[in-house]
Motif scaffolding. Structure first.
Motif, short mmCIF file in Angstrom:
data_model
loop_
_atom_site.label_atom_id
_atom_site.label_comp_id
_atom_site.label_asym_id
_atom_site.label_seq_id
_atom_site.Cartn_x
_atom_site.Cartn_y
_atom_site.Cartn_z
N TRP A 146 0.83 -1.20 0.00
CA TRP A 146 0.00 0.00 0.00
C TRP A 146 0.86 1.25 0.00
O TRP A 146 0.50 2.27 -0.62
N SER A 147 1.99 1.22 0.68
CA SER A 147 2.91 2.36 0.66
C SER A 147 3.38 2.64 -0.75
O SER A 147 3.56 3.80 -1.15
N GLY A 150 1.17 5.01 -2.45
CA GLY A 150 1.00 6.34 -1.89
C GLY A 150 0.18 6.40 -0.63
O GLY A 150 -0.15 7.50 -0.15
N PHE A 151 -0.15 5.26 -0.04
CA PHE A 151 -0.90 5.24 1.22
C PHE A 151 0.06 5.46 2.38
O PHE A 151 1.19 4.96 2.39
N SER A 324 -4.22 5.57 4.69
CA SER A 324 -5.12 6.41 3.90
C SER A 324 -4.38 7.04 2.74
O SER A 324 -3.16 7.22 2.78
N ARG A 325 -5.15 7.38 1.72
CA ARG A 325 -4.64 8.11 0.57
C ARG A 325 -5.71 9.13 0.18
O ARG A 325 -6.88 8.77 -0.01
N THR A 326 -5.31 10.39 0.08
CA THR A 326 -6.22 11.45 -0.33
C THR A 326 -5.81 11.95 -1.70
O THR A 326 -4.68 12.43 -1.88
N LEU A 327 -6.71 11.81 -2.67
CA LEU A 327 -6.41 12.21 -4.04
C LEU A 327 -6.66 13.70 -4.24
O LEU A 327 -7.40 14.33 -3.47
#
Length: 338
Positions: A146-147, A150-151, A324-327
């Motif tokens: 996941w990293s 970009g998480f 988490s990932r925020t686009l």
């Protein structure tokens, strides 16, 4: 190498369950780091059985060269009302890959996850869901793929063993501890809301909507009336300056059945550093042990300048993370404008 993907439908669930249980056994922390922990009782069959029935789920599977299932990814849409206490911790319009929502083959984790996420993320963005969460067991096997996408680690889920009374923390001068009941809802609610409100600051920067804070003030009415829950208030010279609140933990793959969850813990800023939180926790641990609980869980923001150091210092060890990932918000504009 291209990884083929296809929808994950009910007939694929039995094999997905097998893949998940095998992946989870690898993803948990190595035995040398978890010898004191008990496995949670919930596994793939229960998780995936419930997950696939949720409305709006986006679920795909990865295939090997012969069309066999080698992994899966399932995301659940989150729609949280502004006055729901859950809005204090999660974006109101987002998506979550919960425990059971993904499994990956050994040696190809990042490659397969990337192919699965491409399919799922495309649909989530089309639905204007730009904040994506995933629950993973602590450790590199669970987090590294996941990293690579970009998480980042947003919340920590910790666990500690509850043991018979041992050495108790030194008393704090003038401190009184009493069990809280239904009549203490105003005090418990006030301190819970104040604890949440402080997450607006650096470096957590987590919006805390006023409507959700107001709801939090009365959220624990049921817990204070439930004998399975425990709450205590610390006071000095008649001033209430701290509290803890425990409820039965919901079992999952990283939470054993005999577990209580520390859902709230607070000490007024002017009284921190005196050991009040340790006295409150010792009281809660004694109650938990006497009630048959052998573990205690807690969750905290990984960027919190207080919680990130405090919870590990008092004995909680990470067993899972929420990543988490925020686009980019410009994705909500017209196609081609970002």
């Amino acid at each position: 190498m291209t990884v083929a993907t296809a929808p994950l439908t009910p007939e694929h669930i039995p094999l997905a369950v097998q893949r998940y249980d095998r992946w989870f056994a690898r993803a948990r922390r190595p035995p040398s780091q978890r010898s004191w922990l008990a496995d949670g009782p919930v596994r793939g069959e229960e998780l995936l059985g419930k997950l696939h029935q949720l409305p709006g789920i986006e679920a795909v599977r990865a295939l090997d060269g012969e069309g066999g299932l080698i992994g899966h990814l399932a995301a659940v849409p989150l729609n949280i009302a502004p006055d729901d206490p859950a809005a204090l911790r999660s974006h109101p319009r987002s998506a979550l890959v919960p425990h059971g929502g993904h499994a990956l083959p050994s040696g190809r984790e990042s490659e397969v996850l990337r192919a699965l996420y491409v399919r799922v993320a495309e649909r989530l963005v089309a639905d204007r869901r730009l904040v994506h969460y995933v629950d993973v067991p602590a450790g590199e096997v669970g987090t590294t793929p996941w990293s690579d996408l970009g998480f980042g680690r947003e919340r920590v889920h910790g666990l500690m063993a509850v043991k018979a009374r041992g050495r108790q923390p030194r008393g704090v001068e003038g401190l009184a501890i009493r069990r809280a009941g239904p009549g203490d809802l105003p005090q418990i609610g006030r301190m819970a809301a104040e604890s949440a409100r402080r997450q607006r600051g650096s470096a957590t920067f987590q919006p805390q909507p006023e409507g959700a804070l107001a709801a939090l003030r009365v959220h624990y009415a049921g817990a204070l009336a439930d004998t399975r829950c425990g709450a205590w208030i610390a006071s000095r010279r008649g001033e209430e300056i701290g509290m803890v609140l425990l409820v039965p933990a919901e079992p999952d793959p990283v939470v054993p059945a005999s577990c209580a969850e520390l859902v709230e813990a607070y000490v007024e800023p002017a009284f921190r550093g005196e050991g009040i939180s340790r006295v409150l926790l010792a009281t809660a641990l004694a109650w938990a042990y006497d009630g048959g609980h052998r573990y205690m869980s807690a969750r905290w923001p990984s960027a919190s300048p207080l919680a990130a150091g405090h919870f590990p210092a008092i004995g909680f060890r990470p067993v899972a993370y929420r990543l988490s990932r925020t686009l980019d918000a410009r994705l909500t504009g017209a196609p081609g404008t970002y």
